[in-house]
Design an enzyme around this catalytic site. Structure first.
Site, short mmCIF file in Angstrom:
data_model
loop_
_atom_site.label_atom_id
_atom_site.label_comp_id
_atom_site.label_asym_id
_atom_site.label_seq_id
_atom_site.Cartn_x
_atom_site.Cartn_y
_atom_site.Cartn_z
N GLU A 48 0.78 -1.34 0.09
CA GLU A 48 0.05 0.06 -0.03
C GLU A 48 0.92 1.37 -0.16
OE1 GLU A 48 -4.04 -1.25 2.12
OE2 GLU A 48 -2.37 -1.49 3.44
N GLU A 87 -4.58 -9.50 3.72
CA GLU A 87 -5.55 -9.17 4.90
C GLU A 87 -6.59 -10.01 4.93
OE1 GLU A 87 -2.75 -5.72 4.92
OE2 GLU A 87 -3.50 -7.16 3.22
#
Length: 230
Positions: free
Chosen positions: A121, A141
């Site tokens: 990210e 995730e």
């Protein structure tokens, strides 16, 4: 400002940002986020800086994601082993890398190793990404019962398209540098010894262009993505 978790140097109109937590595999904690925001503010205030390069520094990886201490502070610790309810992502972490994404200079990311979870990210908040052949990329995730927290659900789709972004997020599986290049996640795959040299060469080419033209072109692209063609 004195930085402990990042490095910042400036040469020839180029700012060199690096992650400096090699013993922690460049995991991102609260102090690193604060220092990154301060560094971006410093760069925005420096008219001599025309382009920035972000790297993983001396670590063998770019970043393996969030530091568990930060997740615990945010109430996001993984509690699966105890069978406790899963928690959703924090809105605060969702804006963690906006300072980099909104920097008024181009940012080139030299991905010197694995970019996982928040590491990916962070790389996605940059404008251009170069990678070593051994680098891997993943947003794992969903395998933890969470969703990507640092803007990955939004930035990844804008870079590689909806279908591939959903595949990476839903399967939580890593892709290698070759696949990352094929789908447009990275612009180039560069041999290990040549990564920073290529990033610097690209930065210097950018720095030689008209700074106002580059800035307004970046703004036009960023705003246009959220508008109709007309």
């Amino acid at each position: 400002m004195s930085y402990q978790t990042i490095g910042l140097a400036k040469r020839d109109s180029v700012a060199y940002l690096s992650l400096q937590r090699p013993q922690q595999e460049n995991r991102i904690d609260g102090q690193l986020l604060q220092e990154l925001a301060a560094a971006c503010e410093e760069l925005n205030d420096d008219p001599q800086v025309r382009v920035a390069i972000l790297s993983g520094g001396e670590a063998p990886v770019f970043s393996l994601g969030w530091d568990l201490s930060l997740l615990t502070e945010e109430g996001l610790a993984l509690r699966l082993s105890k069978g406790l309810p899963r928690r959703s992502a924090s809105g605060g972490l969702g804006h963690a890398f906006d300072c980099l994404g909104q920097l008024s200079r181009p940012v080139i990311c030299a991905v010197n190793g694995d970019a996982i979870s928040a590491g990916l990210e962070l790389a996605l908040a940059c404008d251009v990404r170069l990678a070593r052949p051994e680098a891997r990329f993943a947003l794992p995730e969903t395998s933890w019962g969470l969703i990507p927290m640092g803007g990955g659900t939004q930035r990844l789709a804008r870079v590689v398209g909806r279908g591939k972004a959903l595949e990476m997020i839903m399967t939580a599986e890593a892709i290698d540098a070759g696949e990352a290049h094929r789908i447009g996640l990275v612009s180039q795959v560069v041999p290990r010894d040549g990564l920073m040299a290529e990033a610097v060469a690209l930065a210097l080419r950018n720095a030689a262009r008209g700074p106002l033209a580059v800035r307004y072109a970046m703004e036009a692209v960023a705003r246009g993505l959220d508008m109709t063609l007309e």
